[in-house]
Design an enzyme around this catalytic site. Sequence first.
Site, PDB file in Angstrom:
ATOM      1  CG  LEU A  86      -1.961  -1.006   1.346  1.00  0.00           C
ATOM      2  CD1 LEU A  86      -2.424  -1.146   2.779  1.00  0.00           C
ATOM      3  CD2 LEU A  86      -3.109  -0.598   0.471  1.00  0.00           C
ATOM      4  N   GLY A 141       7.401  -4.926   3.668  1.00  0.00           N
ATOM      5  CA  GLY A 141       7.251  -3.512   3.986  1.00  0.00           C
ATOM      6  C   GLY A 141       6.033  -2.911   3.323  1.00  0.00           C
ATOM      7  NE  ARG A 142       7.499   0.810  -0.820  1.00  0.00           N
ATOM      8  CZ  ARG A 142       7.987   0.909  -2.019  1.00  0.00           C
ATOM      9  NH1 ARG A 142       7.410   0.288  -3.015  1.00  0.00           N
ATOM     10  NH2 ARG A 142       9.051   1.626  -2.249  1.00  0.00           N
ATOM     11  N   GLY A 143       3.199  -1.479   4.579  1.00  0.00           N
ATOM     12  CA  GLY A 143       1.912  -1.942   5.057  1.00  0.00           C
ATOM     13  C   GLY A 143       1.238  -0.935   5.980  1.00  0.00           C
TER      14      GLY A 143
END
Length: 186
Positions: free
Chosen positions: A34, A55-57
Site C-alpha cells: 500500500l 514492507g509498505r503496510g
Amino acid sequence: MAIDHIGRQFIATGYGAVTHTTISNNVFNGQSVLILTGDGDQITLALNYFYYTSGRGPHVGGTSGYTQKIHIYNNYYVTVLGHAIDPEVGANVLAEGNYFNVVTTPVLAGVGAAYVPTTSAQASACSSYIGRACQVNAFLNSGTVSAASTSALQALDDSYVLGASVMAASAVGAYVQANAGLGIVN
C-alpha cells in the site's frame, strides 16, 4: 468509498486526494503493498491481514508539501521481515489496536508523524486529542516501537477517527483470520 474483501493487491493513491475511503477486510501477502501518497489523503485501514510482506503496510507520505491523515486499526501483521508501517514526510498516522506477530520493524522511524500507543498511559493520552482513549497495540516476537507524536493526534481530529469502533488488539488475530479476504461475505 470502500475497498473491501480483496486479496493480494497493490494499492497506490497517486498524487491527488483520496478522502473518506476505507480499506478493510483484505488480505495482503507476498508482494502486496500500500502506497498512500496523495495530497490530502484521508484513509482508514482496518481489519486487514498482512503476512509475509517485507514492507509498505502501508508506506504513507513522502512528497514535500503534501499531507495525509491515516487511521490504521485492528490489522493483523504476521511474519513481516522488513517493516510494517512507514510514515514519511507529510504523514499523520494513528495506529491502534493492531497485532504485530513476528514483525521485524512494526513502525519504521521516518520523518512523518505517527502515534502508536504501546502502553495504557499512551492510550489514555488520546482522550485529550480525539475525545476517546486509543487501544494499545500488541507485539509478539516483534521489534520495539517508539512512535508517540502527538502532532499526529492533533491532525487526526476528524469524525472518522472519533467514531471508530476499535477492538482490543488481543481479539484481532482471530477476528481478521475469520473475516478478511476474497469470497468472505460478512
